[in-house]
Design a protein around this motif. Structure first.
Motif, PDB file in Angstrom:
ATOM      1  N   GLU A 107       0.828  -1.202   0.000  1.00 14.30           N
ATOM      2  CA  GLU A 107       0.000   0.000   0.000  1.00 14.30           C
ATOM      3  C   GLU A 107       0.867   1.258   0.000  1.00 14.30           C
ATOM      4  N   LYS A 108       2.025   1.165   0.706  1.00 14.89           N
ATOM      5  CA  LYS A 108       2.939   2.295   0.757  1.00 14.89           C
ATOM      6  C   LYS A 108       4.320   1.800   1.177  1.00 14.89           C
ATOM      7  N   THR A 109       5.372   2.480   0.678  1.00 17.40           N
ATOM      8  CA  THR A 109       6.745   2.168   1.083  1.00 17.40           C
ATOM      9  C   THR A 109       7.457   3.449   1.495  1.00 17.40           C
ATOM     10  N   PHE A 110       8.403   3.304   2.414  1.00 12.95           N
ATOM     11  CA  PHE A 110       9.197   4.433   2.895  1.00 12.95           C
ATOM     12  C   PHE A 110      10.663   4.017   2.934  1.00 12.95           C
ATOM     13  N   SER A 111      11.571   4.931   2.591  1.00 14.46           N
ATOM     14  CA  SER A 111      12.998   4.679   2.770  1.00 14.46           C
ATOM     15  C   SER A 111      13.297   4.713   4.255  1.00 14.46           C
ATOM     16  N   VAL A 112      13.863   3.645   4.782  1.00 20.30           N
ATOM     17  CA  VAL A 112      13.967   3.485   6.225  1.00 20.30           C
ATOM     18  C   VAL A 112      14.870   4.539   6.857  1.00 20.30           C
ATOM     19  N   TYR A 113      15.861   5.050   6.100  1.00 22.50           N
ATOM     20  CA  TYR A 113      16.759   6.056   6.677  1.00 22.50           C
ATOM     21  C   TYR A 113      16.221   7.472   6.490  1.00 22.50           C
ATOM     22  N   GLU A 114      15.072   7.632   5.819  1.00 15.93           N
ATOM     23  CA  GLU A 114      14.476   8.952   5.630  1.00 15.93           C
ATOM     24  C   GLU A 114      13.167   9.112   6.403  1.00 15.93           C
ATOM     25  N   ILE A 115      12.940   8.218   7.337  1.00 14.16           N
ATOM     26  CA  ILE A 115      11.779   8.339   8.230  1.00 14.16           C
ATOM     27  C   ILE A 115      12.278   8.290   9.672  1.00 14.16           C
ATOM     28  N   MET A 116      11.458   8.727  10.580  1.00 15.21           N
ATOM     29  CA  MET A 116      11.855   8.723  11.982  1.00 15.21           C
ATOM     30  C   MET A 116      10.772   8.062  12.822  1.00 15.21           C
ATOM     31  N   CYS A 117      11.214   7.162  13.682  1.00 18.39           N
ATOM     32  CA  CYS A 117      10.293   6.438  14.567  1.00 18.39           C
ATOM     33  C   CYS A 117      10.441   6.956  15.992  1.00 18.39           C
ATOM     34  N   LYS A 118       9.323   7.122  16.677  1.00 20.80           N
ATOM     35  CA  LYS A 118       9.327   7.571  18.063  1.00 20.80           C
ATOM     36  C   LYS A 118       8.423   6.668  18.891  1.00 20.80           C
ATOM     37  N   ILE A 119       8.990   6.072  19.932  1.00 23.24           N
ATOM     38  CA  ILE A 119       8.208   5.277  20.877  1.00 23.24           C
ATOM     39  C   ILE A 119       7.554   6.238  21.857  1.00 23.24           C
ATOM     40  N   LEU A 120       6.247   6.168  21.990  1.00 23.75           N
ATOM     41  CA  LEU A 120       5.509   7.159  22.768  1.00 23.75           C
ATOM     42  C   LEU A 120       5.457   6.813  24.257  1.00 23.75           C
ATOM     43  N   LYS A 121       5.670   7.835  25.075  1.00 23.39           N
ATOM     44  CA  LYS A 121       5.478   7.710  26.513  1.00 23.39           C
ATOM     45  C   LYS A 121       3.984   7.841  26.823  1.00 23.39           C
ATOM     46  N   ASP A 122       3.609   7.508  28.037  1.00 25.52           N
ATOM     47  CA  ASP A 122       2.202   7.592  28.427  1.00 25.52           C
ATOM     48  C   ASP A 122       1.640   8.996  28.229  1.00 25.52           C
ATOM     49  N   SER A 123       2.469  10.006  28.491  1.00 26.35           N
ATOM     50  CA  SER A 123       2.012  11.392  28.365  1.00 26.35           C
ATOM     51  C   SER A 123       1.812  11.814  26.911  1.00 26.35           C
ATOM     52  N   ASP A 124       2.364  11.038  25.975  1.00 31.43           N
ATOM     53  CA  ASP A 124       2.256  11.375  24.549  1.00 31.43           C
ATOM     54  C   ASP A 124       1.092  10.667  23.854  1.00 31.43           C
ATOM     55  N   LEU A 125       0.450   9.713  24.544  1.00 35.16           N
ATOM     56  CA  LEU A 125      -0.613   8.921  23.926  1.00 35.16           C
ATOM     57  C   LEU A 125      -1.824   9.796  23.608  1.00 35.16           C
ATOM     58  N   LEU A 126      -2.468   9.515  22.485  1.00 38.07           N
ATOM     59  CA  LEU A 126      -3.608  10.317  22.039  1.00 38.07           C
ATOM     60  C   LEU A 126      -4.945   9.789  22.538  1.00 38.07           C
ATOM     61  N   ASP A 127      -4.974   8.531  23.004  1.00 34.91           N
ATOM     62  CA  ASP A 127      -6.231   7.952  23.489  1.00 34.91           C
ATOM     63  C   ASP A 127      -5.912   6.862  24.501  1.00 34.91           C
ATOM     64  N   ARG A 128      -6.854   5.936  24.713  1.00 35.06           N
ATOM     65  CA  ARG A 128      -6.702   4.927  25.758  1.00 35.06           C
ATOM     66  C   ARG A 128      -5.855   3.732  25.340  1.00 35.06           C
ATOM     67  N   ARG A 129      -5.433   3.693  24.108  1.00 27.83           N
ATOM     68  CA  ARG A 129      -4.568   2.586  23.679  1.00 27.83           C
ATOM     69  C   ARG A 129      -3.151   2.792  24.211  1.00 27.83           C
ATOM     70  N   LYS A 130      -2.591   1.701  24.703  1.00 27.10           N
ATOM     71  CA  LYS A 130      -1.210   1.722  25.177  1.00 27.10           C
ATOM     72  C   LYS A 130      -0.296   1.161  24.079  1.00 27.10           C
ATOM     73  N   HIS A 131       1.010   1.190  24.339  1.00 23.16           N
ATOM     74  CA  HIS A 131       1.995   0.570  23.449  1.00 23.16           C
ATOM     75  C   HIS A 131       1.896   1.125  22.021  1.00 23.16           C
ATOM     76  N   CYS A 132       2.145   2.422  21.901  1.00 18.01           N
ATOM     77  CA  CYS A 132       2.012   3.100  20.610  1.00 18.01           C
ATOM     78  C   CYS A 132       3.336   3.705  20.164  1.00 18.01           C
ATOM     79  N   PHE A 133       3.474   3.914  18.859  1.00 17.69           N
ATOM     80  CA  PHE A 133       4.642   4.599  18.300  1.00 17.69           C
ATOM     81  C   PHE A 133       4.203   5.374  17.072  1.00 17.69           C
ATOM     82  N   THR A 134       5.005   6.350  16.707  1.00 16.61           N
ATOM     83  CA  THR A 134       4.728   7.133  15.505  1.00 16.61           C
ATOM     84  C   THR A 134       5.865   6.970  14.509  1.00 16.61           C
ATOM     85  N   VAL A 135       5.540   7.133  13.261  1.00 12.57           N
ATOM     86  CA  VAL A 135       6.527   7.177  12.185  1.00 12.57           C
ATOM     87  C   VAL A 135       6.269   8.453  11.395  1.00 12.57           C
ATOM     88  N   GLN A 136       7.281   9.317  11.316  1.00  9.69           N
ATOM     89  CA  GLN A 136       7.164  10.533  10.512  1.00  9.69           C
ATOM     90  C   GLN A 136       7.835  10.270   9.174  1.00  9.69           C
TER      91      GLN A 136
END
Length: 498
Positions: free
Chosen positions: A313-342
């Motif tokens: 569906e989509k591909t990204f160059s792994v060295y041109e994206i950034m991954c961030k593991i979210l802390k509890d204070s960064d979560l957007l809702d009630r789901r735990k264990h989340c991360f973002t990819v920019q």
């Protein structure tokens, strides 16, 4: 060979199962290394001559089809179903025949058999044996209070957990030499390879209490499995996650034999992506992520063939994206264990996994994939503009930053990674680098303008992360272990100047 002989049992326990609109009923979960078996209690004939179907004139009902052999013509036709009452066989009316007479007609019908059937909406009580606590042949400590078929050989009638008929053992159909036992029989089999599981109500951040469901790669669901306690639920989830992870690693190892060194798979697994929805605050949908070679792949379903890898569906160059593991204070809702990819365009993707171990596994895999790709490419050049002049900026793993004239290739300046003391950007196109002059120790500012700002920022971050990893003995030790086990085949060594 029966698959059970090849599967090592890892966990067994009693849970409740809610399937559709039915009331929850007791089942046994039987977890092996590559399959989850959901079993129901059943009464089967263990000796003597069992019934081949229920009913007959002696019981004042037609003979009922209660089992259809898998992959045979009756099943493949899609026209015959469990619960159908046999009215005619090759035109012969058997509606009022005794059971043994119907069996005889079937035996003499020849190879081609035409059945006229009618759906039996309600089976009589004697075809549904209750598992009563006062039943002498059904131990009270295993009673589920649900109905059960007579036997699992020949034609076998499935029970319905909502049935409320009661019947004592004395009213069961009997025959000299028959003996019945209550046993656990397979209700549903869920292969674990590429399957997914979730504690959340589909599409939401609402977690079920002590419950989860497992969904096979073909979409078959276990139903809602209700555990007896929160601890029991976590134990089951971790055991299932471990087996899925082990199967995935083994599968990756086999697939990597067919891919070149620079196209090795580092990670494959399910997660859920959070998307804004016009009708509600947010919506989650399952997606399958894979880290292979230089790319992060986003699939709707696991890739099985080589061709599938071209249809992500989509591909990204792994060295041109950034991954961030979210802390509890960064979560957007009630789901735990989340991360973002920019992404390289600045788009933020929000992902959720089920367990801590899933999140840790993803983080390690992303770090490994980034390190391996930076190690492989060694340098990356981006076009930029300095004071209206077209320039080039090379990020070199060995030497650092090099800025040169795009036309003449003349080097304007160069700095080592260790000389970068800070940087800032305007969020659109400009980056200001602060380098320390090695001779004067003064800070020198260099401002460059890029058309792909986020790709450059993420690439610089990836190169720095790879350099830090090179100095981390624990990371290098894990890479050596991975290489020895076959999960990584890269053997190149990086030389750099700090």
């Amino acid at each position: 060979m029966d698959f059970r002989t090849a599967c090592e049992e890892t966990k067994t326990g009693i849970c409740l199962l809610q399937d559709g609109n039915q009331e929850p009923f007791k089942v046994r979960l039987h977890l092996a290394k590559d399959i989850l078996m959901i079993q129901e209690q059943d009464v089967i004939c263990v000796s003597g001559e069992p019934f081949y179907s229920g009913g007959g004139a002696e019981h004042n009902i037609p003979v009922v089809i209660s089992k259809i052999s898998k992959e045979q013509r009756a099943e493949l036709s899609g026209l015959l179903f469990i619960g159908d009452a046999i009215l005619q066989i090759n035109g012969i009316n058997v509606r009022k025949c005794r059971h043994e007479e119907v069996v005889q007609v079937l035996r003499n019908a020849g190879e081609e058999v035409t059945l006229t059937v009618s759906f039996l909406k309600r089976a009589p009580a004697f075809l549904k044996l209750p598992l009563n606590e006062d039943c002498a042949c059904a131990p009270s400590d295993q009673s589920s209070g649900t109905s059960s078929p007579l036997c699992d050989s020949g034609l076998h009638l499935n029970y319905h957990p909502n049935n409320t008929d009661t019947l004592s053992c004395s009213s069961w159909p009997t025959s000299p030499g028959l003996r019945w036992e209550k046993r656990w029989c397979d209700l549903r089999l869920i292969p674990l390879l590429h399957c997914r599981f979730s504690q959340y109500v589909p599409g939401t951040d609402l977690s079920r209490q002590n419950a989860f469901q497992v969904i096979a790669v073909d979409g078959v669901s276990s139903g809602i499995i209700q555990c007896l306690s929160a601890e029991d639920c976590i134990d089951w989830l971790q055991a299932i996650a471990t087996n899925i992870s082990n199967l995935t690693k083994h599968n990756i190892k086999k697939i990597n034999r067919n891919f070149p060194v620079n196209q090795q798979i580092v990670y494959m697994g399910w997660c859920e992506v959070r998307e804004q929805d016009s009708l509600q605050d947010c919506a989650y949908s399952p997606i399958f992520l894979a880290l292979r070679g230089s790319c992060l792949y986003k699939f709707l379903a696991p890739p099985v063939t080589t061709w599938d890898w071209t249809r992500a569906e989509k591909t990204f160059s792994v060295y041109e994206i950034m991954c961030k593991i979210l802390k509890d204070s960064d979560l957007l809702d009630r789901r735990k264990h989340c991360f973002t990819v920019q992404s390289e365009t600045g788009e933020d993707l929000y992902f959720s996994v089920e367990l801590d171990c899933d999140l840790a596994q993803w983080e390690r895999a992303f770090q490994t994939a980034t390190f391996l790709e930076v190690e492989r490419i060694q340098c990356k050049t981006y076009a930029c503009v300095v004071e209206s002049h077209l320039m080039g900026l090379t990020i070199d793993f060995s030497t650092g930053f090099i800025c040169f004239d795009a036309a003449t290739k003349a080097v304007l300046w160069r700095y080592k990674f260790s000389q970068l003391k800070g940087s800032s950007d305007d969020g659109k196109s400009k980056i200001k680098f602060l380098f320390q002059n090695p001779d004067t120790k003064q800070i020198e500012a260099k401002e460059l303008e890029f058309s792909n700002l986020f790709a450059v920022l993420h690439c610089i971050h990836s190169f720095f992360a790879a350099k830090v990893a090179c100095l981390d003995p624990l990371f290098l030790g894990s890479q050596a272990t991975a290489s020895a086990s076959g999960s990584s085949t890269s053997t190149s060594k990086v030389k750099y100047t700090t």
